[in-house]
Design a protein around this motif. Structure first.
Motif, PDB file in Angstrom:
ATOM      1  N   UNK A  60       0.843  -1.202   0.000  1.00  0.00           N
ATOM      2  CA  UNK A  60       0.000   0.000   0.000  1.00  0.00           C
ATOM      3  C   UNK A  60       0.877   1.251   0.000  1.00  0.00           C
ATOM      4  N   UNK A  61       1.888   1.255   0.841  1.00  0.00           N
ATOM      5  CA  UNK A  61       2.808   2.400   0.906  1.00  0.00           C
ATOM      6  C   UNK A  61       3.510   2.590  -0.435  1.00  0.00           C
ATOM      7  N   UNK A  62       3.933   1.504  -1.072  1.00  0.00           N
ATOM      8  CA  UNK A  62       4.595   1.601  -2.375  1.00  0.00           C
ATOM      9  C   UNK A  62       3.664   2.163  -3.447  1.00  0.00           C
ATOM     10  N   UNK A  63       2.395   1.784  -3.420  1.00  0.00           N
ATOM     11  CA  UNK A  63       1.424   2.338  -4.366  1.00  0.00           C
ATOM     12  C   UNK A  63       1.360   3.858  -4.200  1.00  0.00           C
ATOM     13  N   UNK A  64       1.303   4.321  -2.959  1.00  0.00           N
ATOM     14  CA  UNK A  64       1.236   5.761  -2.686  1.00  0.00           C
ATOM     15  C   UNK A  64       2.520   6.455  -3.145  1.00  0.00           C
ATOM     16  N   UNK A  65       3.665   5.905  -2.762  1.00  0.00           N
ATOM     17  CA  UNK A  65       4.940   6.525  -3.114  1.00  0.00           C
ATOM     18  C   UNK A  65       5.188   6.547  -4.623  1.00  0.00           C
TER      19      UNK A  65
END
Length: 143
Positions: free
Chosen positions: A43-48
């Motif tokens: 999820x964090x990678x999608x945002x970043x």
């Protein structure tokens, strides 16, 4: 969504339509034996990655900030997908979950961007003086 709402009612969690709290999501995923740290990393990678892709078109302004709302879907293979990004997402509080989450988010945001204390009168005087100097030099009033 039906399964989510049934589970939320059974556990006494706050309901927010199709939304759920991060705590609830984390708890539910662990109950289902999902590797939460790995899912959260996705999820964090999608945002970043999303922010990286648009960094050149997000204006940088030292005197303001932008709040983005990311809608992420987790599919049956536990892959995180970006649905949409909302610039200036709604802060309306239509239910108890909205109150809980959005109040805390606003509080956290204000702590992050909180300016140091300053003397408003002194600042106003300084800005008025600078504005007057700029106006005089721009129109050559002193000549």
């Amino acid at each position: 969504n039906t399964l989510q709402q049934t589970s939320i009612k059974a556990t006494g969690e706050l309901s927010g339509g199709s939304k759920c709290s991060l705590n609830y999501l984390q708890t539910r995923m662990r109950e289902l034996h999902v590797d939460w740290p790995t899912l959260w990393q996705q999820i964090v990678l999608v945002v970043l990655k999303t922010l990286y892709c648009v960094q050149d078109v997000i204006p940088a302004n030292a005197n303001s900030f932008e709040l983005f709302g990311f809608d992420v879907l987790i599919d049956s293979d536990l892959k995180a997908w970006l649905i949409e990004v909302n610039s200036s997402p709604s802060l309306a509080r239509d239910n108890a979950l909205d109150h809980q989450i959005k109040d805390k988010m606003v509080e956290d945001t204000l702590h992050l961007v909180s300016p140091p204390p300053f003397d408003r009168q002194l600042l106003s005087e300084h800005l008025s003086k600078r504005l007057g100097e700029r106006t005089k030099s721009r129109w050559n009033v002193d000549s």
